[in-house]
Design a protein around this motif. Sequence first.
Motif, PDB file in Angstrom:
ATOM      1  N   ASP A  24      45.107  54.783  41.996  1.00  0.00           N
ATOM      2  CA  ASP A  24      46.355  54.145  42.410  1.00  0.00           C
ATOM      3  C   ASP A  24      46.399  52.651  42.054  1.00  0.00           C
ATOM      4  O   ASP A  24      46.642  51.809  42.902  1.00  0.00           O
ATOM      5  N   LYS A  25      46.119  52.333  40.813  1.00  0.00           N
ATOM      6  CA  LYS A  25      46.179  50.973  40.257  1.00  0.00           C
ATOM      7  C   LYS A  25      45.140  50.008  40.842  1.00  0.00           C
ATOM      8  O   LYS A  25      45.213  48.808  40.635  1.00  0.00           O
ATOM      9  N   GLU A  26      44.174  50.520  41.584  1.00  0.00           N
ATOM     10  CA  GLU A  26      43.055  49.712  42.079  1.00  0.00           C
ATOM     11  C   GLU A  26      41.788  50.213  41.409  1.00  0.00           C
ATOM     12  O   GLU A  26      41.689  51.371  41.033  1.00  0.00           O
ATOM     13  N   THR A  27      40.791  49.330  41.288  1.00  0.00           N
ATOM     14  CA  THR A  27      39.532  49.711  40.659  1.00  0.00           C
ATOM     15  C   THR A  27      38.448  49.813  41.723  1.00  0.00           C
ATOM     16  O   THR A  27      38.286  48.917  42.557  1.00  0.00           O
ATOM     17  N   THR A 113      27.236  45.879  35.125  1.00  0.00           N
ATOM     18  CA  THR A 113      26.063  45.386  35.832  1.00  0.00           C
ATOM     19  C   THR A 113      26.450  44.074  36.506  1.00  0.00           C
ATOM     20  O   THR A 113      27.027  43.197  35.868  1.00  0.00           O
ATOM     21  N   VAL A 114      26.142  43.996  37.802  1.00  0.00           N
ATOM     22  CA  VAL A 114      26.579  42.862  38.608  1.00  0.00           C
ATOM     23  C   VAL A 114      25.372  42.276  39.340  1.00  0.00           C
ATOM     24  O   VAL A 114      24.598  43.030  39.943  1.00  0.00           O
ATOM     25  N   PRO A 115      25.211  40.946  39.310  1.00  0.00           N
ATOM     26  CA  PRO A 115      24.158  40.338  40.130  1.00  0.00           C
ATOM     27  C   PRO A 115      24.407  40.637  41.612  1.00  0.00           C
ATOM     28  O   PRO A 115      25.546  40.536  42.081  1.00  0.00           O
ATOM     29  N   SER A 116      23.375  41.019  42.329  1.00  0.00           N
ATOM     30  CA  SER A 116      23.507  41.358  43.748  1.00  0.00           C
ATOM     31  C   SER A 116      24.163  40.239  44.547  1.00  0.00           C
ATOM     32  O   SER A 116      24.920  40.506  45.486  1.00  0.00           O
ATOM     33  N   ALA A 117      23.897  38.998  44.180  1.00  0.00           N
ATOM     34  CA  ALA A 117      24.451  37.850  44.902  1.00  0.00           C
ATOM     35  C   ALA A 117      25.980  37.785  44.804  1.00  0.00           C
ATOM     36  O   ALA A 117      26.630  37.166  45.649  1.00  0.00           O
ATOM     37  N   GLU A 118      26.563  38.432  43.804  1.00  0.00           N
ATOM     38  CA  GLU A 118      28.024  38.396  43.635  1.00  0.00           C
ATOM     39  C   GLU A 118      28.744  39.492  44.421  1.00  0.00           C
ATOM     40  O   GLU A 118      29.968  39.530  44.464  1.00  0.00           O
ATOM     41  N   ILE A 119      27.994  40.383  45.054  1.00  0.00           N
ATOM     42  CA  ILE A 119      28.596  41.458  45.848  1.00  0.00           C
ATOM     43  C   ILE A 119      28.840  40.929  47.255  1.00  0.00           C
ATOM     44  O   ILE A 119      27.928  40.456  47.916  1.00  0.00           O
ATOM     45  N   GLN A 120      30.102  40.992  47.677  1.00  0.00           N
ATOM     46  CA  GLN A 120      30.492  40.473  48.985  1.00  0.00           C
ATOM     47  C   GLN A 120      30.855  41.629  49.911  1.00  0.00           C
ATOM     48  O   GLN A 120      31.266  42.685  49.457  1.00  0.00           O
ATOM     49  N   GLY A 136      31.683  47.077  50.049  1.00  0.00           N
ATOM     50  CA  GLY A 136      31.642  45.715  49.538  1.00  0.00           C
ATOM     51  C   GLY A 136      32.574  45.596  48.353  1.00  0.00           C
ATOM     52  O   GLY A 136      33.273  46.545  47.999  1.00  0.00           O
ATOM     53  N   MET A 137      32.582  44.425  47.746  1.00  0.00           N
ATOM     54  CA  MET A 137      33.389  44.233  46.547  1.00  0.00           C
ATOM     55  C   MET A 137      32.804  43.110  45.705  1.00  0.00           C
ATOM     56  O   MET A 137      32.014  42.306  46.185  1.00  0.00           O
ATOM     57  N   PHE A 138      33.196  43.111  44.437  1.00  0.00           N
ATOM     58  CA  PHE A 138      32.802  42.040  43.536  1.00  0.00           C
ATOM     59  C   PHE A 138      33.970  41.749  42.612  1.00  0.00           C
ATOM     60  O   PHE A 138      34.898  42.545  42.489  1.00  0.00           O
ATOM     61  N   LYS A 139      33.911  40.596  41.979  1.00  0.00           N
ATOM     62  CA  LYS A 139      34.996  40.178  41.100  1.00  0.00           C
ATOM     63  C   LYS A 139      34.542  40.329  39.648  1.00  0.00           C
ATOM     64  O   LYS A 139      33.434  39.955  39.287  1.00  0.00           O
ATOM     65  N   LYS A 140      35.413  40.917  38.834  1.00  0.00           N
ATOM     66  CA  LYS A 140      35.165  41.030  37.391  1.00  0.00           C
ATOM     67  C   LYS A 140      36.411  40.480  36.717  1.00  0.00           C
ATOM     68  O   LYS A 140      37.490  41.064  36.837  1.00  0.00           O
ATOM     69  N   GLY A 141      36.268  39.351  36.044  1.00  0.00           N
ATOM     70  CA  GLY A 141      37.435  38.677  35.490  1.00  0.00           C
ATOM     71  C   GLY A 141      38.300  38.205  36.639  1.00  0.00           C
ATOM     72  O   GLY A 141      37.811  37.583  37.573  1.00  0.00           O
ATOM     73  N   ASP A 142      39.588  38.563  36.616  1.00  0.00           N
ATOM     74  CA  ASP A 142      40.481  38.163  37.708  1.00  0.00           C
ATOM     75  C   ASP A 142      40.750  39.312  38.682  1.00  0.00           C
ATOM     76  O   ASP A 142      41.653  39.236  39.510  1.00  0.00           O
ATOM     77  N   LYS A 143      39.948  40.376  38.611  1.00  0.00           N
ATOM     78  CA  LYS A 143      40.182  41.581  39.403  1.00  0.00           C
ATOM     79  C   LYS A 143      39.031  41.826  40.379  1.00  0.00           C
ATOM     80  O   LYS A 143      37.866  41.666  40.034  1.00  0.00           O
ATOM     81  N   ILE A 145      36.836  44.508  42.452  1.00  0.00           N
ATOM     82  CA  ILE A 145      36.430  45.910  42.361  1.00  0.00           C
ATOM     83  C   ILE A 145      35.768  46.273  43.684  1.00  0.00           C
ATOM     84  O   ILE A 145      34.860  45.572  44.143  1.00  0.00           O
ATOM     85  N   MET A 146      36.259  47.361  44.298  1.00  0.00           N
ATOM     86  CA  MET A 146      35.749  47.784  45.604  1.00  0.00           C
ATOM     87  C   MET A 146      34.646  48.822  45.441  1.00  0.00           C
ATOM     88  O   MET A 146      34.792  49.762  44.667  1.00  0.00           O
ATOM     89  N   LEU A 147      33.562  48.632  46.184  1.00  0.00           N
ATOM     90  CA  LEU A 147      32.428  49.559  46.150  1.00  0.00           C
ATOM     91  C   LEU A 147      32.618  50.628  47.218  1.00  0.00           C
ATOM     92  O   LEU A 147      32.800  50.309  48.392  1.00  0.00           O
ATOM     93  N   LEU A 148      32.585  51.891  46.797  1.00  0.00           N
ATOM     94  CA  LEU A 148      32.758  52.976  47.754  1.00  0.00           C
ATOM     95  C   LEU A 148      31.516  53.162  48.607  1.00  0.00           C
ATOM     96  O   LEU A 148      30.394  53.136  48.110  1.00  0.00           O
ATOM     97  N   ASN A 149      31.731  53.356  49.887  1.00  0.00           N
ATOM     98  CA  ASN A 149      30.674  53.771  50.795  1.00  0.00           C
ATOM     99  C   ASN A 149      30.672  55.298  50.735  1.00  0.00           C
ATOM    100  O   ASN A 149      31.509  55.959  51.355  1.00  0.00           O
ATOM    101  N   LEU A 150      29.805  55.875  49.926  1.00  0.00           N
ATOM    102  CA  LEU A 150      29.812  57.317  49.673  1.00  0.00           C
ATOM    103  C   LEU A 150      29.635  58.142  50.934  1.00  0.00           C
ATOM    104  O   LEU A 150      30.273  59.177  51.101  1.00  0.00           O
TER     105      LEU A 150
END
Length: 176
Positions: A24-27, A113-120, A136-143, A145-150
């Motif tokens: 739905d237009k979110e990453t 691949t994302v540095p752990s320190a950039e995950i909020q 959690g989430m992290f930023k890639k460019g201006d977007k 990205i939400m991390l799913l809690n499986l």
Amino acid sequence: MSSLLDVEVKETIDQKTFLTFDLDKETFAVEVEKVVEIQELTNITPIPNAPKHMAGVQNLRGKILPLIDTKVKFGLDPIKETVDTCIVVIEMEVEGEKTLVGTLVDAVQEVVTVPSAEIQSSPSIDAKFDLDFVSGMFKKGDKFIMLLNLDKTFALDEGDAADNKENQSHAKSKKS
């Protein structure tokens, strides 16, 4: 004194790798080590009286693969099949056993691949998604990205059981 090699090893250890996909237009993203494979969307067998988010099952090399419509699980409209729609097969642990679950997504994007320190941690804001499903989430460019809690996203919870009971009682009342 640490060597340049020690710094490179530490930087590599302090990174996480994710598969990103659209809903739905979110990453969103899941840890790559949890992803077994990505499949085309084909031959879904519906399950009578299943919870609303349960799209059905599929044969995965002789094993039954439960399929979750992730958008419905998040309270959105069901996935509309397009050329990009696919199934991300994820391995998770349910009640101490490894289990495969297929999640329907609008489109798979890339592996990042994302540095752990950039995950909020995820903010407690009003969102169109249930943030209990986001770890959690992290930023890639201006977007963002939400991390799913499986565990929360694909767990059978009380709401699922209530949905199933509601479906069963509705089906019984139709027969009467």
